[in-house]
Scaffold this active site. Structure first.
Site, PDB file in Angstrom:
ATOM      1  N   GLU A 156       3.856  -2.899   2.181  1.00 49.45           N
ATOM      2  CA  GLU A 156       3.739  -2.203   3.462  1.00 49.45           C
ATOM      3  C   GLU A 156       4.515  -2.901   4.589  1.00 49.45           C
ATOM      4  OE1 GLU A 156      -0.493  -1.666   4.017  1.00 49.45           O
ATOM      5  OE2 GLU A 156      -0.535   0.036   2.648  1.00 49.45           O
ATOM      6  N   GLU A 312      -0.857   3.945  -3.631  1.00 45.23           N
ATOM      7  CA  GLU A 312      -2.251   3.601  -3.322  1.00 45.23           C
ATOM      8  C   GLU A 312      -2.962   4.841  -2.797  1.00 45.23           C
ATOM      9  OE1 GLU A 312      -2.835   0.430  -0.513  1.00 45.23           O
ATOM     10  OE2 GLU A 312      -1.307  -0.840  -1.435  1.00 45.23           O
ATOM     11  N   GLU A 360     -11.382  -6.891   2.493  1.00 42.78           N
ATOM     12  CA  GLU A 360     -11.486  -5.557   1.887  1.00 42.78           C
ATOM     13  C   GLU A 360     -12.601  -5.442   0.852  1.00 42.78           C
ATOM     14  OE1 GLU A 360      -7.153  -3.624   2.605  1.00 42.78           O
ATOM     15  OE2 GLU A 360      -7.184  -5.265   1.174  1.00 42.78           O
TER      16      GLU A 360
END
Ligand SMILES: [Zn+2]
Length: 678
Positions: A156, A312, A360
């Site tokens: 990303e 994803e 996460e």
């Protein structure tokens, strides 16, 4: 037309997830369970190494690949494939401590401490060298491993650095662009305004919290530079990979509504487009959310003009939005298959197994903290995997779209930066979605393209709010219409050039005034509570936000304003130019004006679906197709959470999920049908 597999090294659907076994080095029973569950979940791929740098190089120059050796071997033995990542998305602590230049400097001019991720300096020679070294070792070690099918470069990419190295690189970029002539830059940026002229390139600083931000051309070139510097960083990362494993495709994972990088340009240095899709399902109308998500699927397919990878997605929820809602049963499978309907050769999740701690730990995963297959989410992933196996013949098939919407990052940056119109929210994304919806709600395939793309294959091209038009774009649009294309433009089209200087002599500029047969004189920005109307075929349609006042110069008026001092002047026009037609919508409508206009235009062009349901489909229903030239694969999707639809087909088709020949399908809420015909 033949197939073009996203991943030619594995010409099947990839079904898998990001996998971080390095978090469980202390408990190999977890590793054993992962391989048992991988097969049970009908998964065949794991993406590994994405944030593994501190495990692979715990101290400078001390490499330990044992965890990756074992991981790849275990996945291979379990019958799976690996997408192998380079680790540059997050660096080890020792690297930042020893070489602070790798840390990013923010818009406030302050260098970050070691923290978070996705925050390196893209210019730092040290960081580039360290990344190149570890990538080179990874490529030499695994580049010819049969289990590895593709490279996942970093993670990303995004953001900006304003350190001294980046500042100097920006100055060099501008020196090159303006042939070392500072007066050329001054003219292109109109810097005499407020006496902001530069005397030398060394005076230039990146726009930031305490530096120049009033020179719009500079702001725009800074964003272009950030894209170019990221491309250069990617090229540095991929050079050893291409050298040691030239047969493996390379991808980067891109994002939804991503603002910082011009992906049209970035995509030039990768082989496969892939992206991370996290829609806010159930936050409002799921049909609207489905259409927005479809826009990005269509964009990522269009970037490389071939199937892409859904890199994803979450099988249940995320943990980083203000509100983290679960996907209702049925929607998980449908939203996964939506990617496939739009041209994906994969369904992949973040993440395989929930981490136990840190950022996460509550993000959705195939395997939850209970560690078993006995969950709703796991069963849903199993079902998606079962469908993908059943539909394997569809991998590599293409989308033969005859409609396109132009979406341009440079245009968006210039538009948002300009002081005027509605100051704080120009709504460029929403406007592009609104025109893409004209095709989505009719089940017509649509590409999302750059204004510089070859448009000749499209029957219709929409250019929403195309404020920035340079010479190349103007030539492209003019040539498209002259050659027989149908171009649908809107208010603000062709207002400024590539450095945000206004076109003189009337807009749309650069000859587009003749193409559209109109002259745009003024634009009225409405207050948020204002509602005005346009009349088309005797019906009134609600208008919001913008009403441009134009004069026809040969164009035929199709709709007129119904309110205020410009009542009776054009709201929609069409001009015959060359062998084509150029439509111009002068105002933003709430939906019905464009619905009506596109009904006429698409009927005239004979554009519809394989469904026996002409026009706009019932709420939440849509259809998309893929083809190998011989067979057509039709995906019919229902994003309405309560309605069941009987959908008649124009011809008999084979239902690939039941094997039966059918002339209609029944879609329950969040239902899906996949059909095949010659
Ligand atoms: Zn920097």
């Amino acid at each position: 037309m033949t197939k073009k597999h996203a991943c030619p090294t594995y010409p099947h659907f990839l079904h898998g997830a990001d996998y971080n076994p390095e978090q469980w080095l202390h408990d190999k029973s977890i590793w054993d369970e992962d391989m048992r569950l991988l097969q049970l979940a009908n998964c065949n791929e794991l993406s590994v190494g994405i944030f593994s740098w501190s495990t692979l190089e715990p101290q400078e120059g001390q490499y330990d690949f044992s965890f990756l050796d074992e991981t790849i071997e275990r996945i291979g033995k379990a019958g799976g494939k690996v997408i192998l990542a380079t680790p540059s998305g997050a660096r080890p602590r020792w690297l930042a401590e020893k070489y602070p230049e790798v840390l990013r400097v923010g818009p406030d001019g302050v260098r970050e401490h070691f923290r978070a991720r996705h925050n390196h300096c893209p210019t730092s020679p040290v960081y580039r060298e360290k990344v190149r070294k570890i990538n080179s070792l990874l490529a030499q070690r695994y580049g010819n491993n049969d289990t590895v099918v593709a490279w996942h470069i970093s993670n990303e990419y995004g953001g900006q650095c304003r350190c001294e190295l980046c500042t100097n690189a920006f100055r060099d970029y501008l020196r090159k662009k303006f042939d070392g002539d500072i007066e050329k830059l001054n003219r292109a940026y109109w810097t005499t305004f407020w006496s902001h002229n530069y005397d030398s390139f060394d005076q230039i600083e990146p726009p930031g919290d305490h530096t120049e931000v009033a020179v719009h051309g500079l702001n725009l070139d800074w964003r272009r530079f950030v894209t170019e510097q990221t491309i250069s960083f990617i090229e540095n990362e991929t050079a050893p990979i291409r050298e040691h494993s030239p047969h493996l495709p390379v991808t980067i994972n891109m994002m939804f509504e991503f603002y910082d990088l011009d992906y049209h340009k970035v995509s030039r240095v990768i082989d496969i487009a892939s992206w991370d899709s996290y829609p806010e399902w159930h936050s409002g109308d799921d049909a609207i959310m489905a259409e927005k998500t479809a826009f990005w699927h269509d964009l990522y397919r269009s970037l490389k003009d071939r199937p892409f990878l859904l890199m994803e997605s979450t099988p249940s929820l995320v943990n980083w939005k203000p509100y983290n809602k679960l996907k209702a049963p049925g929607l998980d499978v449908l939203s996964s298959m939506q990617a496939v309907a739009h041209g994906s050769d994969s369904v992949q999740y973040f993440q395989w197994r929930k981490s136990r701690g840190s950022s996460e730990k509550f993000h959705g995963a195939v395997v939850s903290h209970d560690g078993t297959e006995h969950t709703r989410v796991f069963r849903s992933v199993q079902e998606t995997g079962r469908l993908l196996k059943q539909l394997d013949q569809i991998t590599g098939t293409l989308t033969n779209a005859k409609a396109a919407v132009i979406f341009d990052w440079e245009n968006m940056w210039a538009l948002d930066d300009c002081q005027g119109y509605a100051q704080h929210d120009k709504k460029y994304f929403d406007t592009c979605y609104a025109y893409h919806r004209q095709f989505w709600q009719r089940g017509i395939d649509c590409d999302i393209v750059s204004p510089k793309a070859d448009l000749s294959r499209y029957q219709i091209v929409v250019a929403p709010m195309l404020y920035l038009v340079d010479e190349e774009t103007a030539r492209n649009l003019e040539g498209y219409v002259r050659g027989g294309g149908n171009l649908y433009g809107t208010y603000m089209l062709g207002t400024v050039d590539e450095t945000d200087l206004c076109h003189l002599g009337g807009i749309p500029g650069l000859g587009l005034r003749q193409v559209f047969g109109i002259l745009a004189e003024e634009i009225d920005t409405l207050y948020p509570h204002d509602r005005q109307h346009a009349q088309l075929d005797g019906q009134l349609h609600e208008l919001v936000d913008y009403c441009e006042v134009i004069h026809p110069e040969g164009a035929k008026v199709l709709a007129t304003y119904d309110d205020g001092w410009y009542k009776g002047s054009p709201a929609l026009t069409v001009n015959h130019y060359g062998a084509g037609k150029a439509y111009y919508q002068t105002c933003r409508d709430s939906g019905s004006l464009a619905d009506r206009a596109f009904t006429e235009i698409l009927q005239e062009l004979g554009m519809d679906t394989l469904l026996d349901m002409p026009g706009i489909l019932p709420h939440g229903l849509t259809a998309h197709s893929r083809t190998d030239g011989e067979y057509t694969y039709l995906f019919v999707e229902n994003y309405d959470g309560t309605a069941t639809y009987e959908v008649p087909l124009k011809n008999e088709m084979t239902d690939l999920l039941t094997g039966e020949s059918v002339s209609k399908v029944t879609l329950p809420p969040y239902g899906l049908a996949v059909l095949k015909s010659k």
